[in-house]
Scaffold this active site. Structure first.
Site, PDB file in Angstrom:
ATOM      1  N   TYR A  26       0.748  -1.337   0.088  1.00 37.75           N
ATOM      2  CA  TYR A  26      -0.010   0.075  -0.002  1.00 37.75           C
ATOM      3  C   TYR A  26       0.628   1.367  -0.031  1.00 37.75           C
ATOM      4  O   TYR A  26       0.640   2.137   0.937  1.00 37.75           O
ATOM      5  CB  TYR A  26      -0.971   0.259   0.986  1.00 37.75           C
ATOM      6  CG  TYR A  26      -1.706  -1.128   1.570  1.00 37.75           C
ATOM      7  CD1 TYR A  26      -2.759  -1.533   0.552  1.00 37.75           C
ATOM      8  CD2 TYR A  26      -1.533  -1.979   2.409  1.00 37.75           C
ATOM      9  CE1 TYR A  26      -3.382  -2.736   0.684  1.00 37.75           C
ATOM     10  CE2 TYR A  26      -2.216  -3.039   2.728  1.00 37.75           C
ATOM     11  CZ  TYR A  26      -3.168  -3.481   1.748  1.00 37.75           C
ATOM     12  OH  TYR A  26      -3.822  -4.616   2.091  1.00 37.75           O
ATOM     13  N   TYR A 154     -14.608  -4.632   3.380  1.00 45.75           N
ATOM     14  CA  TYR A 154     -13.155  -5.051   2.767  1.00 45.75           C
ATOM     15  C   TYR A 154     -12.758  -6.619   3.195  1.00 45.75           C
ATOM     16  O   TYR A 154     -13.007  -6.814   4.165  1.00 45.75           O
ATOM     17  CB  TYR A 154     -12.024  -4.131   3.605  1.00 45.75           C
ATOM     18  CG  TYR A 154     -10.738  -4.687   3.153  1.00 45.75           C
ATOM     19  CD1 TYR A 154      -9.900  -4.264   2.025  1.00 45.75           C
ATOM     20  CD2 TYR A 154     -10.031  -5.638   4.046  1.00 45.75           C
ATOM     21  CE1 TYR A 154      -8.769  -4.916   1.565  1.00 45.75           C
ATOM     22  CE2 TYR A 154      -8.556  -6.264   3.558  1.00 45.75           C
ATOM     23  CZ  TYR A 154      -8.259  -5.881   2.476  1.00 45.75           C
ATOM     24  OH  TYR A 154      -6.760  -6.185   2.333  1.00 45.75           O
ATOM     25  N   LYS A 277      -5.590 -14.193  10.523  1.00 47.14           N
ATOM     26  CA  LYS A 277      -4.988 -12.999  11.603  1.00 47.14           C
ATOM     27  C   LYS A 277      -4.771 -13.836  12.741  1.00 47.14           C
ATOM     28  O   LYS A 277      -3.802 -14.422  12.895  1.00 47.14           O
ATOM     29  CB  LYS A 277      -6.235 -12.092  11.577  1.00 47.14           C
ATOM     30  CG  LYS A 277      -6.220 -11.066  10.227  1.00 47.14           C
ATOM     31  CD  LYS A 277      -6.495  -9.645  10.227  1.00 47.14           C
ATOM     32  CE  LYS A 277      -6.187  -9.072   8.991  1.00 47.14           C
ATOM     33  NZ  LYS A 277      -5.273  -8.350   8.806  1.00 47.14           N
TER      34      LYS A 277
HETATM   35  C1  LIG Z   1     -12.131  -8.814   7.155  1.00 48.68           C
HETATM   36  C2  LIG Z   1     -10.991  -9.150   6.401  1.00 48.68           C
HETATM   37  N1  LIG Z   1     -11.141 -10.197   5.401  1.00 48.68           N
HETATM   38  C3  LIG Z   1      -9.935 -10.278   4.722  1.00 48.68           C
HETATM   39  C4  LIG Z   1      -8.633  -9.772   4.845  1.00 48.68           C
HETATM   40  C5  LIG Z   1      -7.632 -10.215   4.300  1.00 48.68           C
HETATM   41  O1  LIG Z   1      -6.722 -10.989   5.009  1.00 48.68           O
HETATM   42  P1  LIG Z   1      -5.195 -11.351   4.404  1.00 48.68           P
HETATM   43  O2  LIG Z   1      -4.652  -9.875   4.576  1.00 48.68           O
HETATM   44  O3  LIG Z   1      -4.550 -12.340   5.464  1.00 48.68           O
HETATM   45  O4  LIG Z   1      -5.235 -11.595   2.902  1.00 48.68           O
HETATM   46  C6  LIG Z   1      -8.717  -8.834   5.913  1.00 48.68           C
HETATM   47  C7  LIG Z   1      -7.269  -8.126   6.270  1.00 48.68           C
HETATM   48  O5  LIG Z   1      -7.147  -7.095   6.498  1.00 48.68           O
HETATM   49  C8  LIG Z   1      -9.479  -8.591   6.685  1.00 48.68           C
HETATM   50  O6  LIG Z   1      -9.840  -7.531   7.465  1.00 48.68           O
END
Ligand SMILES: Cc1ncc(COP(=O)(O)O)c(C=O)c1O
Length: 430
Positions: A26, A154, A277
């Site tokens: 980013y 997102y 996460k």
């Molecule tokens: C709600 C949500 N879904 C999906 C993702 C994507 O996860 P990754 O960064 O491990 O691909 C994130 C990342 O911030 C997220 O907050």
């Protein structure tokens, strides 16, 4: 990149030799402030190459819920490393993955009991989308290829996940032309909007496989909160129009909003849930897409064409699964949800002085998430640098300054974080 690596920093050789060769996340590479060289992390501290220690306010994008370098997780990974760091999951199975699948199934509400492992949150979302679309195909229903998702949402950076994120206002707006078309609508956070969603589904349900939402908190889309009623309405709408309901709990899962999973606050069970996460306590990349029996049974067949055609190379990585099992041990043995409640109270108290400042649009707290939203942040990099000067690592984005600390953060460290936010926001221009 311009600037140096921070005040008084002595950039190590590995930094000077490598920094020109990495492409940062980013970031506009020409103007971005150089990243800070880190040599160690411990608990809620990030130690820099020049000896400075920063208090970490965001737990590495909300992953490190037990703090960094947690001894129980580290030992589990070290033990696993001696036996088997990784083996492919096609045709082979291993104890850490099967134990983790069993434990996740026991922990999740309802009959969310069929676990598909992958290696990142975005991929878990891709898998959920494929599951939802193929669920209908396998049942002989054609034409249900689209998902309903929400403005401000997102779900990741891969193409499918981008396509269900807010494609107009979100960070992926640029790629709208590349992305498959889904329906991005308003969250049903009022009776009026619930009625609008109902009308929309009434008109389009035949082309829709399911609904995907981040329950309670839209994270990277702006740290916006909604209440449990929204989830109840979505469950009711999905049931009424016979759609699959997908909860993306990659951010909210594992205690962040105050319950183990956000869906439990609404007493709603989705048909598919995505986790990542904090799954490994921030130690290694791992994700899971977990389906209910109803979804799984649509794939259960003598027909090979009805199989779910997905299988990442590092699927169910043994080290990552060992870390995740150790992380679940910690949730069982230590009072994590009580710690979240205490953090919530401290965030509410600590961020209160920001309320009413002319540059502040909103202050909000949910679980271990504290947000100060400004009207605008004209110089994001400058604001980030001011936090470093205060000895804390906080990374505002958009118009939001947020704290998502480790659940184990010491009360004094949390107080220093909120004090830094109050001070930096106080000095920000309207
Ligand atoms: C709600 C949500 N879904 C999906 C993702 C994507 O996860 P990754 O960064 O491990 O691909 C994130 C990342 O911030 C997220 O907050």
């Amino acid at each position: 990149m311009t600037g140096d690596t921070g005040k008084n920093s002595l950039a190590p050789d590995w930094y000077a030799g490598g920094i020109e060769h990495v492409w940062l996340p980013y970031a506009q590479m020409k103007t971005v402030s150089p990243p800070l060289p880190v040599v160690r992390t411990q608990g809620s501290r990030i130690v820099l190459a020049d000896g400075r220690e920063l208090i970490d306010g965001i737990a590495s994008w909300w992953t490190a819920c037990h703090g960094y370098n947690q001894p129980h997780i580290r030992q589990a990974v070290e033990r696993q490393l001696r036996d088997m760091p990784h083996v492919m999951f096609g045709g082979l199975a291993h104890q850490p993955a099967l134990t983790l699948a069993r434990r996740l199934a026991a922990l999740l509400p309802g009959d969310l009991a069929h676990v598909f492992f992958s290696d990142s949150g975005s991929v878990a979302v891709e898998v959920a989308m494929k599951m939802a679309v193929q669920y209908w195909i396998n049942r002989g229903v054609r034409g249900r290829h689209r998902l309903v998702a929400f403005k401000g949402g997102y779900h990741g950076d891969t193409t499918g996940a981008m396509a269900v994120s807010d494609t107009e206002d979100g960070m992926h707006a640029l790629f709208a032309g590349l992305l498959p078309q889904h329906h991005i609508v308003d969250l049903p956070d009022s009776e009026e909007r619930a009625a609008a969603l109902d009308r929309f589904l009434g008109a389009h349900a035949d082309s829709i496989a399911g609904i995907i939402v981040e329950p309670l908190v839209q994270g990277a889309g702006g740290m916006k909160f909604h209440d449990a009623n929204v989830l109840k309405r979505l469950r009711a709408a999905a049931d009424k129009y016979d759609l699959l309901l997908i909860f993306d709990e990659i951010f909210t899962g594992f205690g962040r909003t105050g319950t183990m999973f956000a869906c439990q606050a609404a007493d709603v069970t989705p048909d598919i849930i995505t986790l990542s996460k904090a799954l490994t306590g921030g130690t290694l990349g791992l994700a899971a897409t977990v389906a209910t029996r109803k979804v799984f049974e649509a794939f259960w067949s003598d027909d090979p064409a009805k199989a779910l055609m997905h299988g990442p190379s590092y699927m169910a990585n043994a080290l990552a699964c060992a870390a995740a099992n150790a992380s679940l041990d910690l949730f069982e043995r230590q009072p994590r949800l009580k710690q979240v409640a205490a953090i919530s109270a401290a965030l509410t108290r600590g961020l209160k002085p920001c309320r009413g400042l002319p540059q502040v649009k909103d202050v909000r707290v949910k679980g271990a998430i504290g947000v100060v939203e400004l009207h605008r942040i004209p110089d994001l990099d400058g604001l980030r640098a001011r936090f470093i000067d205060e000895g804390v690592f906080v990374r505002p984005f958009g118009n939001a300054i947020y704290l998502t600390p480790a659940f184990t953060i010491a009360a004094e460290d949390l107080a220093r974080l909120t004090a830094a936010v109050v001070k930096v926001v106080g000095g920000a221009k309207k």
